[in-house]
Design an enzyme around this catalytic site. Structure first.
Site, PDB file in Angstrom:
ATOM      1  N   PHE B  14       0.900  -1.190  -0.290  1.00  0.00           N
ATOM      2  CA  PHE B  14       0.151   0.175  -0.118  1.00  0.00           C
ATOM      3  C   PHE B  14       0.642   1.320  -0.099  1.00  0.00           C
ATOM      4  CE2 PHE B  14      -2.055   3.262   2.539  1.00  0.00           C
ATOM      5  CZ  PHE B  14      -2.940   3.784   1.818  1.00  0.00           C
ATOM      6  N   GLU B  92       7.441  23.965  11.480  1.00  0.00           N
ATOM      7  CA  GLU B  92       6.047  23.674  12.303  1.00  0.00           C
ATOM      8  C   GLU B  92       5.596  24.566  13.250  1.00  0.00           C
ATOM      9  OE1 GLU B  92       3.896  21.452  11.379  1.00  0.00           O
ATOM     10  OE2 GLU B  92       4.967  20.343   9.635  1.00  0.00           O
ATOM     11  N   GLU B 119       7.675   5.186  12.462  1.00  0.00           N
ATOM     12  CA  GLU B 119       7.636   6.626  12.919  1.00  0.00           C
ATOM     13  C   GLU B 119       8.452   6.720  14.217  1.00  0.00           C
ATOM     14  OE1 GLU B 119       4.539   9.914  13.594  1.00  0.00           O
ATOM     15  OE2 GLU B 119       4.231   8.416  14.566  1.00  0.00           O
ATOM     16  N   GLU B 138      -2.423  24.067   3.901  1.00  0.00           N
ATOM     17  CA  GLU B 138      -3.808  23.994   3.228  1.00  0.00           C
ATOM     18  C   GLU B 138      -4.527  22.758   4.008  1.00  0.00           C
ATOM     19  OE1 GLU B 138      -4.606  25.518   0.312  1.00  0.00           O
ATOM     20  OE2 GLU B 138      -6.288  24.263   0.048  1.00  0.00           O
TER      21      GLU B 138
END
Lengths: 176, 176
Positions: B14, B92, B119, B138
């Site tokens: 995937f 960020e 992660e 966005e």
């Protein structure tokens, strides 16, 4: 204003041993526009801060995602049918370390990866332990240790302990 | 003895917007038997403990995996090409809160879900802030707050703060 999202379509695009993947379309609040969301469906887990004679019981095991051998609190998945959460915590502590605990305190829950994964991990504080024989799951290779509390906190500071659920459990058990 | 695992076959089953899934076969130590592993490939992220006038800067946003609106430290994915980690943390913090920080301290890293996901989240402590204008990505809907440190620790205790990376950052910044 922050609004909740509502899943309006959901397709299972992967079914795995430990997790599934859903490909979803969601709406935000009253906005009819569809937002595409890919989410990892996980049954959740338990993680236990186990205290024995002023020491902390930690396990050490290889973690494939991390690609490292990590120190962690005893922990496991919620995947045994209708088993309640506290029973799962008792079972995991015993499987990985052999310990039974007389005193169990809930430390609430955490989300490991809330943006993309449903996994909710329930944290517990286990005290007044009596020892037994570990009997890990088939294929699970785990060593366990008992380390003085202060050493465990040094390992969090140095980065030797870098597993999120373990740090969260120790924070809720001792540092608040 | 705990041994490392070696990936001997890997197939991408995937490819998503935020993560991929690999179906792997691995060997443990010298054992030639293959173990099946399903792993979520994630580019990693940054999470920032931002301190302003003895207060902590938190953001609040809906998290689809959790299905809840959560309080978190400002954070984001490492996905901007070759951007270094500290630059990602600065970007960020500024995107989500408008703040620039003069003093940056590394708080090491954590694994959010080390068994099944690659992660790695790098934690930072940002101090001596000057304010600016937030400019979220966005589609990213974020509110930010400043709360007294003691209140933030109460929210961890009560469970109102239940995001793992946020708790880990605050532990490494203040409680060790």
């Amino acid at each position: 204003m922050i609004q909740k999202e509502k899943t309006v379509q959901s397709e299972t695009i992967f079914s795995g041993k430990v997790f599934d993947i859903h490909s979803d379309e969601a709406t935000i609040g009253d906005d009819p526009n569809l937002q595409h969301r890919e989410v990892i469906i996980h049954s959740g887990g338990v993680s236990i801060v186990a205290e024995h004679d002023e020491k902390i019981v930690l396990v050490r095991q290889y973690r494939y995602g991390a690609g490292e051998i990590l120190f962690e609190n005893p922990a496991g998945k919620l995947d045994h049918g209708n088993e309640d959460i506290l029973s799962a915590a008792k079972r995991e502590l015993e499987e990985e370390t052999g310990y039974h605990a007389e005193t169990w305190t809930s430390l609430g829950y955490i989300y490991s990866t809330p943006a993309i994964c449903t996994e909710k991990i329930y944290l517990f504080f286990a005290q007044n332990l009596t020892s037994g024989k570990p009997h890990p799951d088939e294929g699970e290779i785990v060593e366990y240790f008992e380390l003085p509390k202060e050493e465990v906190f040094k390992m969090i500071k140095s980065g030797e302990i870098c597993d999120a659920k373990t740090i969260c459990g120790l924070m809720r058990a001792y540092k608040l």
